[in-house]
Design an enzyme around this catalytic site. Structure first.
Site, PDB file in Angstrom:
ATOM      1  N   SER A 296       3.471   0.672  -6.153  1.00 44.93           N
ATOM      2  CA  SER A 296       3.168   0.852  -4.828  1.00 44.93           C
ATOM      3  C   SER A 296       2.998  -0.073  -3.934  1.00 44.93           C
ATOM      4  CB  SER A 296       2.062   1.838  -4.697  1.00 44.93           C
ATOM      5  OG  SER A 296       1.850   2.255  -3.253  1.00 44.93           O
ATOM      6  N   ASP A 307      12.567 -10.822  -3.360  1.00 49.99           N
ATOM      7  CA  ASP A 307      13.744 -10.606  -2.500  1.00 49.99           C
ATOM      8  C   ASP A 307      13.854 -11.857  -1.513  1.00 49.99           C
ATOM      9  OD1 ASP A 307      14.350  -8.260  -3.582  1.00 49.99           O
ATOM     10  OD2 ASP A 307      14.087  -6.979  -2.042  1.00 49.99           O
ATOM     11  N   LYS A 321       7.111   2.732  -8.210  1.00 55.19           N
ATOM     12  CA  LYS A 321       6.627   3.960  -6.896  1.00 55.19           C
ATOM     13  C   LYS A 321       6.922   3.425  -5.636  1.00 55.19           C
ATOM     14  CE  LYS A 321       2.515   6.146  -4.852  1.00 55.19           C
ATOM     15  NZ  LYS A 321       2.900   5.622  -3.341  1.00 55.19           N
TER      16      LYS A 321
END
Length: 554
Positions: A296, A307, A321
């Site tokens: 999460s 990223d 998740k």
């Protein structure tokens, strides 16, 4: 006291639920659901008014709600007004109670571990104490552990009377009055600058207190300029508030950087989350540790910084998740935690591992196979993939386990040994550690006649013997060879324990250590032998290696 729901209010609730559907629902869908709600209302009415025995309406509807939500996803949950401790803990990083982990064992409920500084520890409770009564009400086999937990929790300052049996003290029975207190969950149980110049920070949850705790820790470790890099340990961190993850990411990237966006069913529901403050450590080399329980909000932090090529991810693939929940206020103070969207990190990928909208015929769901995932690119052009959590840049092999180690924990051999050890050694010195002497004591405490575990060699040999019999290869000569091989592979529990010595050391440390040392000290003690931490340090201390990983160039 359980709340009974008047049928008129139940009917009104069903009508309100229906009238609030979005315009995206088709007319036929609305009609079908209206019929189903009317049928449900009629069934409840008939049961409530005509069933031969008295019906607890509140409990019946609660079970119906829970069963309905279980068909959607594991994260959409209903919380009655009198059972919202989990939400309070997540939001505020604290709850009120006696501060003790409890466990069920057979027909009994036991104290597993009183938390440091908690009312239960101050009252002298010890692991292994059996709870026999709460406020005079017996705790037997028919009392669920959830009910025991609710009885022990309560408003800070109130008193709960607990009767316990302590088996290792002459099987003594005693009663204590415990004043409940506010139990704070420290999101950063340990941080520190190591001798080699690498800073380390363990973050266990994303509550409303997490961002400020991380900021304080980072500033403290970097104030003199000696920190060569930072390790943020997110292993075992199941997440929490999305906003907290965005705020923490903002400590390391430029103001105005997009960290995550959420998308709901309607296009108008898309929301973009960007950093809002200048970073406090913009150039500090960063490694994030993940494992299969990193989920999460933890994946928002680790995935976004991956990223953006801002951090090297080390460890195991995260949980996966990518669903976002919001709380919805219901009548009577109840709350619905509702999945409202999916989150997408800067490369555009969704890391949700399971599509709950597509179930197997038996109702089960499975992870998205790697073959069906899609490639995305980081800011520097490195390939990353969606559909299954955050894949680390540097993988650390998962610690292998076996049935022997599993049974040591699951059958409470380590727990029982730790209880006896603590009874004989109420205190230990700071330099205490699991050693060969303690291992031999543990080994001697196991009764081979009572220790049961799957013996893989024996199982494999039986399978091969059965196959030879079924395929017609069995004769006296072959049977004799099987018997000979069986003698060579005969299991010896002592040998198996010795073979798993290092893993058993860790089990005993994790069972005994928290009885003598606080959470922060337990983390500090574990760092030296932690393979993921050791690898992270090497990466941070090798500038060329760090840059090579983030650039994606060999």
């Amino acid at each position: 006291m359980k709340r009974l729901i008047p049928l008129s209010l139940l009917a009104a609730a069903l009508v309100c639920a229906f009238s609030g559907f979005s315009k995206g629902q088709s007319s036929k869908s609305k009609d079908d659901l209206a019929r189903s709600l009317n049928t449900f209302n009629s069934i409840v009415k008939e049961l409530y008014t005509g069933y031969v025995d008295t019906i607890d309406g509140a409990e019946m509807v609660r079970e119906a709600i829970d069963n309905m939500l279980s068909t959607i996803d594991p994260y959409t949950e209903y919380y009655p007004s009198d059972d919202q401790d989990e939400l309070t803990t997540l939001a505020q990083g604290q709850y009120a109670g006696i501060g003790s982990v409890i466990m069920r064992r057979g027909d009994s409920v036991l104290i597993q571990l009183p938390q440091w500084g908690s009312p239960s520890r101050k009252a002298g409770l010890l692991p292994g104490d059996v709870i026999t009564a709460i406020d005079g009400d017996s705790v037997g086999r028919d009392v669920s552990i959830d009910k025991v937990s609710r009885r022990l929790r309560g408003q800070a300052g109130t008193t709960v009377r607990v009767t316990l049996r302590r088996p290792l003290r002459g099987d003594s029975v005693f009663t204590v009055d415990i004043v409940r207190g506010n139990i704070k969950v420290n999101p950063v149980p340990y941080y520190g600058l190591q001798d080699d110049g690498t800073a380390y920070l363990r973050l266990t949850t994303f509550s409303s207190e997490s961002a400020s705790a991380v900021k304080e820790a980072v500033r403290e470790m970097t104030k003199d300029g000696k920190a060569k890099g930072l390790i943020i340990d997110l292993r075992g961190n199941g997440g929490g508030y999305l906003e907290s993850a965005v705020q923490i990411a903002g400590y390391f990237v430029d103001k105005g950087t997009e960290i995550v966006r959420t998308r709901g069913r309607e296009a108008s529901q898309e929301k973009i989350f960007k950093t809002t403050q200048n970073p406090i450590a913009p150039g500090l080399p960063l490694v994030i540790l993940t494992d299969g329980s990193t989920a999460s909000a933890s994946e928002i932090l680790s995935g976004s910084l991956q990223d953006l090529d801002r951090a090297v991810i080390v460890g195991e693939r995260s949980f996966g998740k990518g669903l976002v929940q919001h709380t919805v206020n219901l009548p009577y103070g109840d709350i619905l935690k509702l999945t409202r969207g999916r989150y997408y990190i800067p490369s555009g990928r969704l890391i949700q591992a399971i599509d709950y909208s597509h179930r197997n015929p038996d109702g089960s769901v499975a992870r998205t196979p790697d073959s069906l995932t899609h490639a995305f690119r980081t800011a520097a052009g490195r390939e990353v993939r969606d559909g299954g959590g955050i894949t680390p840049d540097v993988k650390i092999p998962e610690i292998r386990t076996n049935r022997l180690l599993y049974n040591i924990v699951a059958d409470n051999w380590a727990f029982d040994f730790a209880n006896r050890y603590q009874a004989a050694h109420p205190t230990v010195g700071r330099d205490w550690a699991v050693d060969s002497v303690l291992f031999d004591e543990f080994k001697a405490s196991i009764d081979p006649a009572k220790f049961h575990y799957d013996r893989q060699c024996e199982a494999g040999l039986k399978y091969l013997r059965d196959a030879a019999e079924a395929e017609g290869y069995m004769n006296d000569s072959v049977s004799a060879q099987f018997d000979r091989l069986g003698e060579l592979l005969r299991h010896d529990l002592g040998h198996d324990l010795d073979l798993n010595r290092e893993a058993i050391y860790e089990i005993l440390e994790s069972e005994l250590g928290p009885r003598y040392f606080e959470d922060g000290e337990m983390v500090r003690r574990s760092l030296g032998g932690d393979s993921a931490v050791v690898r992270a340090r090497k990466i941070l201390l090798d500038a060329k290696e760090y840059k090579r990983i983030l650039s994606g160039k060999e």
